[in-house]
Design a protein around this motif. Structure first.
Motif, PDB file in Angstrom:
ATOM      1  N   LEU A 254       0.828  -1.205   0.000  1.00 41.73           N
ATOM      2  CA  LEU A 254       0.000   0.000   0.000  1.00 41.73           C
ATOM      3  C   LEU A 254       0.863   1.255   0.000  1.00 41.73           C
ATOM      4  N   LYS A 255       1.941   1.214   0.764  1.00 42.23           N
ATOM      5  CA  LYS A 255       2.827   2.368   0.844  1.00 42.23           C
ATOM      6  C   LYS A 255       3.541   2.615  -0.490  1.00 42.23           C
ATOM      7  N   ARG A 256       4.046   1.565  -1.109  1.00 40.85           N
ATOM      8  CA  ARG A 256       4.762   1.693  -2.386  1.00 40.85           C
ATOM      9  C   ARG A 256       3.869   2.193  -3.509  1.00 40.85           C
ATOM     10  N   THR A 257       2.600   1.878  -3.443  1.00 39.12           N
ATOM     11  CA  THR A 257       1.662   2.287  -4.492  1.00 39.12           C
ATOM     12  C   THR A 257       0.880   3.541  -4.106  1.00 39.12           C
ATOM     13  N   ASN A 258       1.217   4.124  -2.965  1.00 38.07           N
ATOM     14  CA  ASN A 258       0.535   5.316  -2.424  1.00 38.07           C
ATOM     15  C   ASN A 258      -0.937   5.072  -2.118  1.00 38.07           C
ATOM     16  N   THR A 259      -1.338   3.830  -2.077  1.00 36.20           N
ATOM     17  CA  THR A 259      -2.712   3.501  -1.717  1.00 36.20           C
ATOM     18  C   THR A 259      -2.932   3.674  -0.226  1.00 36.20           C
ATOM     19  N   ASP A 260      -1.853   3.729   0.550  1.00 33.18           N
ATOM     20  CA  ASP A 260      -1.976   3.976   1.990  1.00 33.18           C
ATOM     21  C   ASP A 260      -2.629   5.327   2.248  1.00 33.18           C
ATOM     22  N   LYS A 261      -2.373   6.283   1.386  1.00 34.19           N
ATOM     23  CA  LYS A 261      -2.977   7.613   1.529  1.00 34.19           C
ATOM     24  C   LYS A 261      -4.492   7.539   1.290  1.00 34.19           C
ATOM     25  N   ILE A 262      -4.889   6.710   0.339  1.00 32.94           N
ATOM     26  CA  ILE A 262      -6.321   6.525   0.072  1.00 32.94           C
ATOM     27  C   ILE A 262      -6.977   5.859   1.275  1.00 32.94           C
ATOM     28  N   ALA A 263      -6.333   4.828   1.820  1.00 31.03           N
ATOM     29  CA  ALA A 263      -6.883   4.119   2.981  1.00 31.03           C
ATOM     30  C   ALA A 263      -6.961   5.040   4.192  1.00 31.03           C
ATOM     31  N   ALA A 264      -5.904   5.827   4.418  1.00 34.79           N
ATOM     32  CA  ALA A 264      -5.906   6.754   5.557  1.00 34.79           C
ATOM     33  C   ALA A 264      -6.979   7.828   5.367  1.00 34.79           C
ATOM     34  N   GLY A 265      -7.082   8.347   4.147  1.00 37.54           N
ATOM     35  CA  GLY A 265      -8.118   9.344   3.863  1.00 37.54           C
ATOM     36  C   GLY A 265      -9.510   8.788   4.094  1.00 37.54           C
TER      37      GLY A 265
ATOM     38  N   GLY B  50     -10.232   6.334   6.149  1.00 32.63           N
ATOM     39  CA  GLY B  50     -10.401   6.168   7.600  1.00 32.63           C
ATOM     40  C   GLY B  50     -10.814   7.467   8.274  1.00 32.63           C
ATOM     41  N   VAL B  51     -10.175   8.559   7.886  1.00 29.52           N
ATOM     42  CA  VAL B  51     -10.534   9.878   8.440  1.00 29.52           C
ATOM     43  C   VAL B  51     -11.955  10.244   8.030  1.00 29.52           C
ATOM     44  N   TYR B  52     -12.276  10.064   6.754  1.00 28.50           N
ATOM     45  CA  TYR B  52     -13.619  10.384   6.274  1.00 28.50           C
ATOM     46  C   TYR B  52     -14.670   9.534   6.995  1.00 28.50           C
ATOM     47  N   PHE B  53     -14.357   8.289   7.232  1.00 27.39           N
ATOM     48  CA  PHE B  53     -15.269   7.385   7.949  1.00 27.39           C
ATOM     49  C   PHE B  53     -15.571   7.930   9.336  1.00 27.39           C
ATOM     50  N   LEU B  54     -14.521   8.318  10.067  1.00 30.20           N
ATOM     51  CA  LEU B  54     -14.717   8.828  11.435  1.00 30.20           C
ATOM     52  C   LEU B  54     -15.447  10.170  11.443  1.00 30.20           C
ATOM     53  N   VAL B  55     -15.121  11.032  10.502  1.00 30.64           N
ATOM     54  CA  VAL B  55     -15.823  12.316  10.396  1.00 30.64           C
ATOM     55  C   VAL B  55     -17.295  12.081  10.064  1.00 30.64           C
ATOM     56  N   SER B  56     -17.551  11.152   9.165  1.00 26.67           N
ATOM     57  CA  SER B  56     -18.935  10.815   8.815  1.00 26.67           C
ATOM     58  C   SER B  56     -19.679  10.280  10.025  1.00 26.67           C
ATOM     59  N   ALA B  57     -19.016   9.433  10.789  1.00 27.28           N
ATOM     60  CA  ALA B  57     -19.655   8.885  11.995  1.00 27.28           C
ATOM     61  C   ALA B  57     -20.020  10.004  12.964  1.00 27.28           C
ATOM     62  N   PHE B  58     -19.116  10.950  13.136  1.00 26.03           N
ATOM     63  CA  PHE B  58     -19.390  12.075  14.028  1.00 26.03           C
ATOM     64  C   PHE B  58     -20.555  12.912  13.488  1.00 26.03           C
ATOM     65  N   PHE B  59     -20.535  13.172  12.182  1.00 28.65           N
ATOM     66  CA  PHE B  59     -21.597  13.954  11.547  1.00 28.65           C
ATOM     67  C   PHE B  59     -22.944  13.252  11.687  1.00 28.65           C
ATOM     68  N   ILE B  60     -22.978  11.958  11.431  1.00 30.20           N
ATOM     69  CA  ILE B  60     -24.222  11.172  11.544  1.00 30.20           C
ATOM     70  C   ILE B  60     -24.749  11.245  12.974  1.00 30.20           C
ATOM     71  N   MET B  61     -23.842  11.146  13.934  1.00 26.17           N
ATOM     72  CA  MET B  61     -24.255  11.220  15.346  1.00 26.17           C
ATOM     73  C   MET B  61     -24.929  12.571  15.630  1.00 26.17           C
ATOM     74  N   LEU B  62     -24.437  13.635  15.013  1.00 26.49           N
ATOM     75  CA  LEU B  62     -25.002  14.969  15.260  1.00 26.49           C
ATOM     76  C   LEU B  62     -26.363  15.172  14.591  1.00 26.49           C
ATOM     77  N   VAL B  63     -26.568  14.637  13.398  1.00 26.10           N
ATOM     78  CA  VAL B  63     -27.794  14.945  12.641  1.00 26.10           C
ATOM     79  C   VAL B  63     -28.898  13.903  12.770  1.00 26.10           C
ATOM     80  N   GLU B  64     -28.568  12.716  13.197  1.00 25.15           N
ATOM     81  CA  GLU B  64     -29.584  11.664  13.276  1.00 25.15           C
ATOM     82  C   GLU B  64     -30.169  11.563  14.683  1.00 25.15           C
ATOM     83  N   PRO B  65     -31.473  11.716  14.803  1.00 27.08           N
ATOM     84  CA  PRO B  65     -32.090  11.682  16.135  1.00 27.08           C
ATOM     85  C   PRO B  65     -32.070  10.296  16.797  1.00 27.08           C
ATOM     86  N   GLY B  66     -31.977   9.249  16.028  1.00 27.98           N
ATOM     87  CA  GLY B  66     -31.992   7.898  16.597  1.00 27.98           C
ATOM     88  C   GLY B  66     -30.613   7.348  16.940  1.00 27.98           C
ATOM     89  N   ILE B  67     -29.582   8.107  16.642  1.00 24.33           N
ATOM     90  CA  ILE B  67     -28.208   7.664  16.930  1.00 24.33           C
ATOM     91  C   ILE B  67     -27.618   8.659  17.918  1.00 24.33           C
TER      92      ILE B  67
END
Length: 140
Positions: free
Chosen positions: A11-22, A24-41
């Motif tokens: 992953l590192k040699r092909t720079n795909t690690d950056k895609i995976a890390a990005g 992962g960050v987007y996933f966590l930000v989305s989770a935080f956002f969903i927690m804020l806007v969804e009344p059932g979560i």
């Protein structure tokens, strides 16, 4: 443990690690956002669980998005997840196939070099070359 290191090395040699890390960050930000806007979560853990079920397309149904913002975020996260989860195995397989091709080419070049220089080889080297030829014949 070694397989994990090889995977991350690819992953590192092909720079795909950056895609995976990005992702992962987007996933966590989305989770935080969903927690804020969804009344059932209500908790971050519930939101991470919801996002996991969206990304993996499992969709357990224990948590659902009911707001427009939550549904939109779920759609984007789902599409992004499918793309990333399809991309990474493809990159790893492609990289592996290139390594196999390079090794085969190097092996063939070495073999041809030896054939071109038979008169310079010792009896032991000739015997080894003969064994290599027999192995190739047996594989066919």
């Amino acid at each position: 443990m070694k397989k994990g290191r090889v995977f991350w090395s690819i992953l590192k040699r092909t720079n795909t690690d950056k895609i995976a890390a990005g992702f992962g960050v987007y996933f966590l930000v989305s989770a935080f956002f969903i927690m804020l806007v969804e009344p059932g979560i209500h908790r971050f853990g519930e939101s991470v669980w919801y996002c996991f079920s969206v990304v993996t397309t499992i969709g357990f149904g224990d948590f659902t998005a009911v707001t427009v913002l939550g549904r939109t975020a779920s759609i984007v996260l789902g599409i992004y997840g499918v793309i990333v989860l399809a991309l990474i195995p493809g990159v790893v397989a492609s990289y592996y196939m290139e390594v196999v091709k390079i090794r085969a080419r190097e092996s063939a070049e070495e073999f041809l070099y030896k054939l071109e220089h038979l008169e310079e080889m010792s009896r032991e080297e000739l015997r080894e070359l003969s064994e290599q030829v027999k192995k190739v014949k047996l594989k066919k």
